[in-house]
Every structure is written in C-alpha cells, then in structure tokens.
Design a protein around this motif. Structure first.
Motif, short mmCIF file in Angstrom:
data_model
loop_
_atom_site.label_atom_id
_atom_site.label_comp_id
_atom_site.label_asym_id
_atom_site.label_seq_id
_atom_site.Cartn_x
_atom_site.Cartn_y
_atom_site.Cartn_z
N MET B 347 0.82 -1.20 0.00
CA MET B 347 0.00 0.00 0.00
C MET B 347 0.87 1.26 0.00
SD MET B 347 -2.92 -1.49 0.11
CE MET B 347 -4.11 -0.17 0.38
N ALA B 348 0.29 2.33 -0.55
CA ALA B 348 0.94 3.64 -0.54
C ALA B 348 -0.17 4.68 -0.48
CB ALA B 348 1.80 3.82 -1.79
N VAL B 349 0.23 5.94 -0.43
CA VAL B 349 -0.76 7.03 -0.45
C VAL B 349 -0.59 7.83 -1.72
CG1 VAL B 349 -1.47 9.17 0.67
CG2 VAL B 349 -0.93 7.19 2.04
N VAL B 350 -1.70 8.08 -2.41
CA VAL B 350 -1.63 8.93 -3.60
C VAL B 350 -2.13 10.31 -3.19
CG1 VAL B 350 -3.97 8.28 -4.39
CG2 VAL B 350 -2.30 9.13 -6.03
N GLY B 351 -1.46 11.33 -3.72
CA GLY B 351 -1.83 12.70 -3.38
C GLY B 351 -3.21 13.05 -3.90
N THR B 352 -3.94 13.82 -3.10
CA THR B 352 -5.25 14.32 -3.52
C THR B 352 -5.04 15.41 -4.57
OG1 THR B 352 -6.21 13.84 -1.38
CG2 THR B 352 -7.34 15.51 -2.70
N LEU B 353 -5.94 15.44 -5.57
CA LEU B 353 -5.87 16.47 -6.60
C LEU B 353 -6.17 17.80 -5.94
CD1 LEU B 353 -5.48 16.78 -9.65
CD2 LEU B 353 -7.94 16.61 -9.90
#
Lengths: 180, 470
Positions: B347-353
């Motif tokens: 798992m990782a975190v994707v940046g919010t637009l």
C-alpha cells in the motif's frame, strides 16, 4: 519556481479545518442531521469549486457561514415543518453568536476523543436514548411513544445526559492534564 | 440574569424542529438581548454535532468484516448513517446518494433491535441468546448460521446460533461467512471467512502465578470487542507468531503465513513477538506487526514493528507504512491505494488532486498532538514515486510555536521509480516571517508533501517518517 504560499491559507484547506464548526452552524438552521449533512456538502462544493484562492484565515469562518446561510435559505421551502424556525432575523442572530466565538479556539477539537470515550462508557440505557435521538434522529415525541414516556420527560433525560457527558469530558481532560 | 435551564430546554426543542411560534420568538429575544445565550447556542449545537458524528461511526461491527485478506479500522470505513425504520417514513429524498446509505437501511432493523433492547454489545446479551443447554459454554455462536464447522470433544458440528464452544473446541469459518461469538464475560469476537479459532487449547502464564486460558487464532482475521476484565483477570489471544494480552479493548488480529498484525481501535494491548520475545504496548489507533525471522524480512529490522499513530506516539516521532490498509485520521489529504508495484510493500498514499502553486497532488497530515519536538537532528523521510510530468517535490511542515510553515522545494527528482528521500528539518525555510527560525523544542504537528503537474500522472508517497535522530 517561486516559494509556495502557505497551504493553510487556501480556501479548501480552511474548509477542511472549519468543517465541524460549519456543520454545527448549519445544524442550528436545519432540524434534521441528514439535511445538515447535505447542506454541508453543498457548501463544500461551492467553496471548493473554481480557483482555490487564498483568503484571510480570520475572515474565512464568517465568509463560509455566509455561503452556508445562503444555501440554507435557498432550500428552506423544502423544510416546511421548520419554516417558522428559519427567518432572517434568527439566522442573523445565530451568525452574530458564532462570529463572537470565531477568535476562540475550537475546544471540541481537544474534547472529541474524550467525548467518544464518555459515550462509549455510558450505561446501555442512556446510550440507547442518545442513539435514538442523535443517530436515528427520532424526535422526543417518537422516542416517548416507543418507551411509553412523555416527550417532556425524554427531553429532560436528554438534557441530563448531555450535562453528564460534558462533566465526563471535563473530568477526562483534567485527568489527562494531571498525568501529562 | 438569564435562565440557563429555560434556554437549554428551548434549544433541545429547537434542534428537534418542534419549537412553537411563541417559543421561537422567545429564543430570538433571548439571543438578541444577551450574548451569553448565543454562547449557549453555539456550545449546545457543537455538542449535538459532535454526538451525531460520533454515533454515526458506531455502525455494527459485523459490517466491517469482509472475507478479504485485509482488515479495516473504524477510521477508514465508509460512513454509515444509522437510519431507523421509524424515521424512514418521514425521511426525505436526498440530493446526493450517500455511500452505504442502502446498506444502512438494510441493517437498520437489526441495529434498532439491539439498541432498543440493551445498547451496543450488551453484557448480558450472550446469555439471552444462548441455546438451551449451552449456558455453561465459554463462547456461543451468535447471529445467523454460516458455512464452516466446529470441531472438538463433541465431534463435528455446524455453525448455527446458540451452539456453545468449550475448551478445546475449534471453529473454522467457511467461505462467504462471518461468524460472531459471544463469550461468557460479554466480549464479542468476529471471525472472517477462512479463520480458524480455538478456545482454551493452551494455558498461558500472564504474570507470576497467574495463568489463563488462551484463545488461539491460527489463521485468518479476527476482530474483537473485549469487555473490561476484572482485576487480576486477563484475556489472551495467541497466534502462531504472537500473543496479545487484553484488559478490555477493541482490536483486530490478522494472521498470515509469517506474520501477525494487531490493530487496536480502543484500549491498550500488550503485544509480544513469540519469535524473539519482544514486547510493545499497542494503544488506541496503533497497530503492530510481528514477523518471523524466516519470512525473508531484513534481518537487521526488529521482529516486532509498531506502526505509530501520531496521536498516541507523539512526540517521539511518527511512521506510517500503510501496510495495515488503514489511512490514519490525521491524513486530511491523500488516499490509500496499491500504488506502483514494488517488492515488500502493498500500500501507498496517492496525493489528492489539490492545486498549490505548480504542484497538483498533495498529501496533507495534520496531527492534533505533536509529531515531534524540533531539534537539529529532526528529520523527515519518505519514499516517493513521481509521474513523468514534473520533477519537483515540495515538503512543508508547520511549527506550532513559531506559528508558521517551513518548507523545502526539491528540484530534479527521480521520476517514475520508487525513490527514498531523507531531509533535515534544519534545512527547511520559513515561509512568511523569514526572521523566525525554528527553535529546539518547537512543536511540529503538520506535514505536507506535494508533487506532480497539471495534466500529469498521480504522485505517490509511502513509508513516511518524522523523527529525531538519536
């Protein structure tokens, strides 16, 4: 590239920060929590759409409440039951009450965890009443019918529960402070 | 002098929407004449709103457990509003479909039955639901029957409501089911599909002279809400790799081939790695994972890893690897995703637009309590994956004492590959007042990481760590 502006001053982030205050403000104007949730979403869409301009953080709460106020008044015809509770004078008085507290720290940010624990540890009977009123959004009248009681007695019980919760929160905070 | 009692009773009616015209006028007059009434109104509705938010999160536990290999906590589950049957008749059409709304309707009846009778997880509910003759059992199957079987001294039995489980009995849940057990002390245990759980197979020593029966989870996912144990009593869960001693809490255990992970929603658990005897206390919002040495993990790393939550671990530092599939509540911006593949990380975190200057994607963490107290040895590190478009990354922290943000913009970073970044907070620059430098002991409580360009691909971050180098 120029140095980025502080994130915390952008409208969208200020919205995130003041969301709980806005939710409570909308809740004053709207009798059903589901309606309040809908309005909050609409306020969010309004604030977050378009350019995410920087705004003065101190001015944001009042401005955002203004957006919420307009949206609530726009929808007020759909809440016939509560029309007598939503006039311009009352909305202005509520806004005035909130603007007086803007400069103060939102104490609930610190109290939220304590409140959750206090609710968790309530006697089942009390928690049932709290849940019927605040999770299921039943009126005191509806609860009274189910419990074979009177609406007045239910409201008194709710007030007692709320005061008990506040006392519990204060106790927990004081205890946490003493241990820190 | 205002009559607070009167104001409170008006506010209780007001929030229900049942004030009469005269009462409404009275409230308005009180608001107009005394600022204290305004304060009471603000406080009243703050409490109302907080209670509604908290109770809305208390959906029944059974909904949160699916027969997948991952587990979730209350913080990242879809929010379910508890909609009672009685309220549906006066309900209104909503303008936006809510996530979980239909599911909430589906479970509303069962929720209300439980609430109306005893409240959440009533202490005596187990006995009242037990089948005749099962009252002496340590645990009893609750809820509808599920695929699978119970194996023990009384032979093989199917999993149906009211069946008792005694010492030595094992329950294995088949595919598509979630078994719910109630124990004699009122605790509630949920077992996912594929879970194998045994009662009292082992006697374990908790303290000198104190032994207790252990509940063993051999595989699968278990979630439990444990009734507070009396003084001197303990409840112990054992897995092939770990042991968790509980006083009274809500937790989940996930057992895989070489590891056991614990996530504690409420309370405190003493968690021990059986491989090397290491122990950690895992508190509210924290999780820990123990791995066997043979699992191929880095031999230099401890067998027991505690994934800290900032609220509980501050101010010694914070670390998130997101492998428990839980995005901490302090993440205001960013979503949990699988992310670009790489060995050893799921798992990782994707940046919010979220546009900011030239940057397009943001991971924003705002902790209520300090992440660390600043020192010359303070560092922030993370792994990142930048898209092809844009090679810059900005990292920003908030210094609560200096009341401003400090940042660092890094140019020409590696793109389209997982890369590690390790930064000294001493290199961060003040944004507003350039004369205010960070002082030792200052509280750092916010962290923002930004990357990616307009029209470009997403920006991923993993293994975020903020700490003071010893």
């Amino acid at each position: 590239m120029s140095s980025p502006e502080p994130v915390l001053e952008s409208r969208s982030l200020l919205f995130v920060r003041h969301k709980e205050m806005l939710k409570a403000f909308i809740r004053v104007l709207v009798p059903h929590p589901n309606d309040a949730e809908d309005i909050l979403q609409e306020v969010g869409v309004c604030i977050l759409s378009g350019r995410d301009e920087r705004v003065e953080p101190d001015l944001f709460p009042s401005w955002a409440r203004g957006v919420a106020r307009n949206i609530v008044l726009h929808h007020r015809r759909t809440w016939r039951r509560s029309q007598n509770m939503l006039n311009y004078r009352f909305v202005d008085l509520v806004e005035m009450a909130y603007s007086r507290t803007d400069a103060e720290d939102d104490g609930w940010k610190q109290r939220r965890v304590a409140l959750e624990t206090c609710i968790e540890r309530m006697p089942p009977k009390d928690k049932t009443l709290l849940t019927m009123r605040y999770a299921s959004a039943l009126t005191s009248e509806a609860i009274a019918k189910q419990q074979g009681s009177s609406p007045g007695a239910i409201r008194v019980a709710l007030l007692r529960l709320r005061r008990g919760l506040l006392r519990c929160v204060e106790r927990r905070l004081m205890r946490a402070e003493a241990h820190s | 002098m205002i009559d607070e009692e009167r104001v409170s009773s008006l506010l209780v009616k007001h929030e229900e929407g049942v004030l009469s015209g005269a009462e409404m006028l009275e409230l308005e007059e009180l608001l107009a004449s005394d600022a204290t009434v305004g304060r009471l109104l603000v406080d009243h509705y703050s409490l109302t709103s907080e209670i509604e938010t908290i109770l809305a999160r208390h959906e029944p536990m059974a909904l949160s457990l699916s027969d997948t290999s991952s587990t979730t906590s209350s913080t990242d589950r879809p929010r379910l509003r508890s909609v009672p049957i009685a309220a549906q008749s006066v309900g209104k059409p909503t303008r936006w479909p809510r996530r979980g709304f239909t599911a909430a309707l589906a479970v509303a009846a069962s929720v209300m039955v439980v609430l109306g009778a005893k409240g959440f997880f009533p202490h005596r509910a187990v006995q009242s639901l037990s089948a005749p003759g099962a009252s002496s059992a340590y645990a009893t199957v609750r809820g509808p029957g599920v695929p699978g079987e119970i194996v023990g001294t009384r032979g093989r039995r199917v999993i149906v409501t009211g069946v008792g489980l005694d010492e030595g009995d094992s329950i294995e849940v088949g595919q598509g089911g979630v078994a719910v057990l109630g124990t004699e002390d009122g605790s509630r245990i949920e077992l996912s599909a594929g879970a194998r759980f045994t009662i009292g197979e082992h006697q374990v020593q908790v303290k000198d002279g104190i032994s207790t029966r252990a509940l063993r989870l051999d595989k699968g996912i278990m979630r439990a809400r444990v009734t507070r144990q009396p003084a001197g009593h303990f409840l112990v869960f054992v897995t092939p790799h770990a042991r968790a001693t509980i006083l009274g809490t809500e937790l989940s255990l996930t057992v895989e081939e070489h590891s056991t992970q614990i996530t504690v929603a409420h309370g405190q658990v003493l968690f021990e790695g059986l491989d090397d005897g290491t122990r950690v206390t895992v508190g509210t919002g924290q999780s820990a994972t123990t791995r066997t040495r043979s699992s191929g993990s880095d031999a230099s790393s401890p067998a027991l890893l505690k994934d800290s939550a900032p609220d509980a671990m501050a101010p010694t530092g914070v670390f998130w690897d997101f492998e428990d599939g839980v995005l901490p509540s302090s993440f205001l911006l960013g979503q949990l995703v699988a992310g670009p593949a790489r060995p050893g990380s799921r798992m990782a975190v994707v940046g919010t637009l979220y546009g900011w200057g030239d940057f397009m994607f943001t991971i924003g963490i705002e902790s209520r309590t300090p992440m660390i107290r600043y020192s010359d040895e303070s560092r922030v590190a993370f792994d990142y994956w930048l898209p092809a478009e844009g090679s810059e990354i900005a990292v920003q922290i908030r210094n609560r004492n200096q009341k401003q943000n400090y940042n660092l913009v890094l140019k020409q970073n590696v793109r389209e590959a997982w890369t590690h970044l390790d930064l000294r907070l001493a290199d961060f620059q003040p944004i507003s007042d350039k004369t205010k430098v960070m002082e030792p002991g200052d509280i750092v409580d916010h962290l923002y990481i930004l990357g990616g360009r307009m029209g470009g691909g997403p920006f991923f971050v993993d293994n975020i760590k903020v700490w003071n180098e010893p």
